[in-house]
Write an enzyme that holds these catalytic residues in place. Structure first.
Site, PDB file in Angstrom:
ATOM      1  N   LYS A 228       0.848  -1.205   0.000  1.00 17.55           N
ATOM      2  CA  LYS A 228       0.000   0.000   0.000  1.00 17.55           C
ATOM      3  C   LYS A 228       0.876   1.245   0.000  1.00 17.55           C
ATOM      4  O   LYS A 228       1.618   1.497   0.945  1.00 17.55           O
ATOM      5  CB  LYS A 228      -0.921  -0.002   1.228  1.00 17.55           C
ATOM      6  CG  LYS A 228      -1.714   1.301   1.413  1.00 17.55           C
ATOM      7  CD  LYS A 228      -2.678   1.231   2.606  1.00 17.55           C
ATOM      8  CE  LYS A 228      -3.306   2.600   2.894  1.00 17.55           C
ATOM      9  NZ  LYS A 228      -4.247   2.575   4.042  1.00 17.55           N
ATOM     10  N   ASP A 233      -2.662  10.171   3.646  1.00 20.67           N
ATOM     11  CA  ASP A 233      -4.073   9.810   3.772  1.00 20.67           C
ATOM     12  C   ASP A 233      -4.806  10.864   4.586  1.00 20.67           C
ATOM     13  O   ASP A 233      -4.781  10.850   5.819  1.00 20.67           O
ATOM     14  CB  ASP A 233      -4.186   8.427   4.442  1.00 20.67           C
ATOM     15  CG  ASP A 233      -5.627   7.937   4.515  1.00 20.67           C
ATOM     16  OD1 ASP A 233      -6.507   8.588   3.910  1.00 20.67           O
ATOM     17  OD2 ASP A 233      -5.863   6.897   5.161  1.00 20.67           O
ATOM     18  N   LYS A 240     -10.233  12.933   7.951  1.00 23.16           N
ATOM     19  CA  LYS A 240      -9.793  12.507   9.288  1.00 23.16           C
ATOM     20  C   LYS A 240      -9.708  13.708  10.217  1.00 23.16           C
ATOM     21  O   LYS A 240      -9.344  14.807   9.781  1.00 23.16           O
ATOM     22  CB  LYS A 240      -8.386  11.881   9.196  1.00 23.16           C
ATOM     23  CG  LYS A 240      -8.306  10.500   8.607  1.00 23.16           C
ATOM     24  CD  LYS A 240      -6.842  10.023   8.597  1.00 23.16           C
ATOM     25  CE  LYS A 240      -6.678   8.673   7.911  1.00 23.16           C
ATOM     26  NZ  LYS A 240      -7.346   7.567   8.593  1.00 23.16           N
ATOM     27  N   ASP A 251       1.457   6.305   5.633  1.00 24.98           N
ATOM     28  CA  ASP A 251       0.481   5.393   5.037  1.00 24.98           C
ATOM     29  C   ASP A 251       1.030   4.709   3.772  1.00 24.98           C
ATOM     30  O   ASP A 251       0.317   3.961   3.118  1.00 24.98           O
ATOM     31  CB  ASP A 251      -0.826   6.138   4.738  1.00 24.98           C
ATOM     32  CG  ASP A 251      -2.059   5.256   4.911  1.00 24.98           C
ATOM     33  OD1 ASP A 251      -1.944   4.202   5.576  1.00 24.98           O
ATOM     34  OD2 ASP A 251      -3.117   5.612   4.372  1.00 24.98           O
ATOM     35  N   ASP A 310     -12.276   7.036   3.499  1.00 26.09           N
ATOM     36  CA  ASP A 310     -11.074   6.789   4.301  1.00 26.09           C
ATOM     37  C   ASP A 310     -10.668   5.312   4.262  1.00 26.09           C
ATOM     38  O   ASP A 310      -9.584   4.951   4.710  1.00 26.09           O
ATOM     39  CB  ASP A 310     -11.308   7.250   5.745  1.00 26.09           C
ATOM     40  CG  ASP A 310     -10.019   7.482   6.513  1.00 26.09           C
ATOM     41  OD1 ASP A 310      -8.939   7.425   5.877  1.00 26.09           O
ATOM     42  OD2 ASP A 310     -10.089   7.722   7.724  1.00 26.09           O
ATOM     43  N   GLU A 312      -9.505   3.712   1.859  1.00 20.33           N
ATOM     44  CA  GLU A 312      -8.968   3.826   0.500  1.00 20.33           C
ATOM     45  C   GLU A 312      -7.917   2.767   0.181  1.00 20.33           C
ATOM     46  O   GLU A 312      -7.750   2.368  -0.965  1.00 20.33           O
ATOM     47  CB  GLU A 312      -8.366   5.225   0.302  1.00 20.33           C
ATOM     48  CG  GLU A 312      -6.917   5.421   0.801  1.00 20.33           C
ATOM     49  CD  GLU A 312      -6.742   5.251   2.309  1.00 20.33           C
ATOM     50  OE1 GLU A 312      -7.744   5.398   3.036  1.00 20.33           O
ATOM     51  OE2 GLU A 312      -5.612   4.971   2.742  1.00 20.33           O
ATOM     52  N   ARG A 314      -7.705  -0.435   0.813  1.00 20.22           N
ATOM     53  CA  ARG A 314      -8.216  -1.705   0.261  1.00 20.22           C
ATOM     54  C   ARG A 314      -8.625  -1.546  -1.190  1.00 20.22           C
ATOM     55  O   ARG A 314      -8.604  -2.506  -1.951  1.00 20.22           O
ATOM     56  CB  ARG A 314      -9.370  -2.201   1.133  1.00 20.22           C
ATOM     57  CG  ARG A 314     -10.570  -1.307   1.146  1.00 20.22           C
ATOM     58  CD  ARG A 314     -11.519  -1.621   2.292  1.00 20.22           C
ATOM     59  NE  ARG A 314     -11.017  -1.177   3.591  1.00 20.22           N
ATOM     60  CZ  ARG A 314     -11.623  -1.396   4.745  1.00 20.22           C
ATOM     61  NH1 ARG A 314     -12.772  -2.046   4.772  1.00 20.22           N
ATOM     62  NH2 ARG A 314     -11.105  -0.972   5.878  1.00 20.22           N
TER      63      ARG A 314
HETATM   64  N1  BES Z   1      -4.420   4.345   6.792  1.00 16.38           N
HETATM   65  C1  BES Z   1      -5.611   4.147   7.545  1.00 16.38           C
HETATM   66  C2  BES Z   1      -5.455   3.131   8.667  1.00 16.38           C
HETATM   67  C3  BES Z   1      -4.510   3.440   9.764  1.00 16.38           C
HETATM   68  C4  BES Z   1      -4.793   4.441  10.685  1.00 16.38           C
HETATM   69  C5  BES Z   1      -3.366   2.675   9.915  1.00 16.38           C
HETATM   70  C6  BES Z   1      -3.917   4.669  11.716  1.00 16.38           C
HETATM   71  C7  BES Z   1      -2.509   2.915  10.957  1.00 16.38           C
HETATM   72  C8  BES Z   1      -2.780   3.918  11.843  1.00 16.38           C
HETATM   73  C9  BES Z   1      -6.721   3.629   6.642  1.00 16.38           C
HETATM   74  O1  BES Z   1      -6.708   4.111   5.344  1.00 16.38           O
HETATM   75  C10 BES Z   1      -7.998   4.033   7.269  1.00 16.38           C
HETATM   76  O2  BES Z   1      -8.241   5.197   7.347  1.00 16.38           O
HETATM   77  N2  BES Z   1      -8.798   3.059   7.700  1.00 16.38           N
HETATM   78  C11 BES Z   1     -10.033   3.317   8.320  1.00 16.38           C
HETATM   79  C12 BES Z   1     -11.052   2.387   7.732  1.00 16.38           C
HETATM   80  C13 BES Z   1     -12.467   2.711   8.113  1.00 16.38           C
HETATM   81  C14 BES Z   1     -12.889   4.004   7.462  1.00 16.38           C
HETATM   82  C15 BES Z   1     -13.344   1.591   7.625  1.00 16.38           C
HETATM   83  C16 BES Z   1      -9.877   3.078   9.814  1.00 16.38           C
HETATM   84  O3  BES Z   1      -9.178   2.144  10.211  1.00 16.38           O
HETATM   85  O4  BES Z   1     -10.417   3.876  10.583  1.00 16.38           O
HETATM   86 ZN    ZN Z   2      -4.909   4.737   4.606  1.00 16.34          ZN
HETATM   87 MN    MN Z   3      -7.751   5.933   5.161  1.00 19.31          MN
END
Ligand code: BES
Ligand code: ZN
Ligand code: MN
Length: 460
Positions: A228, A233, A240, A251, A310, A312, A314
């Site tokens: 990834k 992000d 966020k 990220d 968010d 994104e 996946r």
């Molecule tokens: N990059 C983030 C996940 C993340 C956050 C990894 C903090 C490590 C530390 C990812 O893109 C994300 O925002 N995931 C969301 C998914 C949700 C919207 C379903 C999450 O984990 O809140």
């Molecule tokens: Zn992310």
């Molecule tokens: Mn995200």
């Protein structure tokens, strides 16, 4: 020597006595009375992680005593000696008593000496270590150099490392090892059918891209790495909060782990046909950003409703995994800073991994412990797949509020069918505070263990 901080055995060096509370009294007894009095006056008792510089008759440094872990191997940190490079004055040192795992101790030394120096001059301190007997210095240096280069990538802010910078770093690595390199950039992603990589990355001033390089003999076992590469992000339109966004330059930690592992594999010339795929994008906000409620086509033909912009990672991984799967490789390994939920479940130092292959899972767990790159298996719990149902499309990109790392893994799983095995690592890519061999900041997780596993499987 393959690394500037490693020294050959014939170099003049100062001894490091690795001691415990039990062994220290005897080792102390072999020192001069003055050194013994000095150590005692300092209150040194061989406590784990403590150290005591010992004086020579003329007041110069004779050597150092360093307290190792206690008696419980389960609680011991094999990287503990990674503290030494920051503690010791410049010089050349050797382990006078054997480290429990000399290879890991040497690696910890090199990794502990790391600091991010791009924006501020660090005082470079040459604290060097004589390569312990039986340690493959070439291999340890190869691992350390790969990890350190990727830590730099994670630490570098997006202003200096956008999707284009990730591509440049990948290209330099590919060129260094003679891999063949391509990159599909901007609107070409649409004509070549990577609609989700394009949708996630199109709002950024720096166009999204899919980095693709291949190395090794065409008839060797096919190992494909997918990382990834979200240069930043923001969360997209589902923006966020500030506190969650602060660290989001990391990220692209999955891409960094992928590049580190690729560097090790190619450097060791493992007999595999390696392919590396990195979807590199910036999840930005602009009038052309993809939106909540949008329904995206995907390379695999599965339509995806956007429940949250968010989620994104996946999306871009799905298109890359679909491409990886098209040549039915023997193994697909993906690394991604995919969910906050993984951190809630296991904390930042223990990334979860997902695979249906029980033998592979056992090997991963074993090597994770073996090289102090710990991970923990979580289940691809298929009943939770219903959380990804959409009323209007084949799938939604978000599940419910619980089991978020699992539902993210299940989402990815839908895009892999033909590969003989697939493992997904949901990594954190960051050290929240400095620990031995693990300085605060960007970190490479799960790459060293996969290198050990591939070395064992395919032999060097
Ligand atoms: N990059 C983030 C996940 C993340 C956050 C990894 C903090 C490590 C530390 C990812 O893109 C994300 O925002 N995931 C969301 C998914 C949700 C919207 C379903 C999450 O984990 O809140
Ligand atoms: Zn992310
Ligand atoms: Mn995200």
């Amino acid at each position: 020597m393959p690394h500037p901080l490693l020294a050959p055995a014939n170099e003049i060096s100062k001894p490091i006595w690795l001691v415990t509370g039990q062994t220290w009294p005897e080792i102390a007894g072999s020192l001069s009375p003055m050194a013994q009095v000095f150590a005692k006056a300092q209150g040194f008792e061989g406590k784990a992680g403590s150290h005591c510089l010992l004086p020579d008759a003329d007041g110069s440094i004779l050597g150092v005593a360093f307290g190792l872990n206690g008696n419980d191997a389960k609680q011991d940190d094999p990287f503990l000696v990674g503290k030494l490079p920051t503690l010791l004055p410049e010089g050349v040192y050797r382990f006078e008593t054997d480290a429990p795992d000399p290879t890991l101790a040497t690696l910890a030394w090199l990794l502990g000496a790391y600091g991010f120096s791009r924006y501020r001059k660090r005082r470079e301190k040459a604290v060097r270590l004589v390569v312990p007997n039986g340690v493959d210095a070439e291999d340890v240096a190869r691992i350390a150099n790969a990890v350190v280069a990727s830590r730099d990538l994670v630490n570098t802010p997006t202003s200096d490392l956008g999707p284009d910078g990730i591509e440049a770093a990948a290209r330099i690595l590919a060129d260094r090892h003679g891999a063949s390199f391509t990159s599909i950039v901007g609107d070409d992603l649409l004509t070549q059918n990577f609609p989700m990589i394009h949708a996630v990355g199109r709002a950024s001033i720096t166009p999204p891209r899919l980095i693709d390089f291949t190395w090794g003999r065409a008839d060797a076992p096919r190992v494909t790495l997918v990382g990834k590469g979200v240069a930043f992000d923001t969360g997209g339109l589902d923006i966020k909060p500030a506190s969650s966004m602060l660290l989001m330059r990391k990220d692209m930690g999955g891409a960094a782990a992928t590049l580190a592992l690729a560097d090790m594999i190619m450097g060791a010339k493992l007999p595999v046909r390696l392919r590396v795929l990195i979807p590199a994008v910036e999840n930005s906000i602009s009038s052309n950003a993809f939106r909540p409620g949008d329904i995206l086509p995907s390379r695999k033909g599965i339509s995806v409703e956007i429940g949250n912009t968010d989620a994104e990672g996946r999306l871009i991984l799905a298109d890359a995994l679909a491409l990886a799967d098209e040549e039915s490789p023997d193994l697909i390994v993906d690394f991604a800073t995919l969910t906050g939920a993984a951190r809630v479940a296991l904390g930042p130092e223990l990334p979860p991994f997902y695979t249906d292959d029980d033998a592979l899972a056992a090997d991963i767990a074993r090597h994770g412990l073996g090289v102090n790159d710990p991970v923990w298996r979580l289940p691809l719990w298929y009943p939770y797949q219903a959380q990804l149902d959409s009323k209007f499309a084949d799938m939604n990109n978000t599940g419910g509020p619980m089991g978020g790392s699992i539902t993210a893994a299940l989402f990815l799983r839908r895009f892999v069918e033909a590969a003989k095995a697939h493992v997904h690592f949901d990594i954190f890519a960051w050290n929240n505070s400095t620990k031995p061999g693990r300085p605060e900041g960007g970190e490479v997780q799960a790459a060293r263990l996969m290198y050990a596993l591939l070395k064992e499987r395919y032999g060097a």
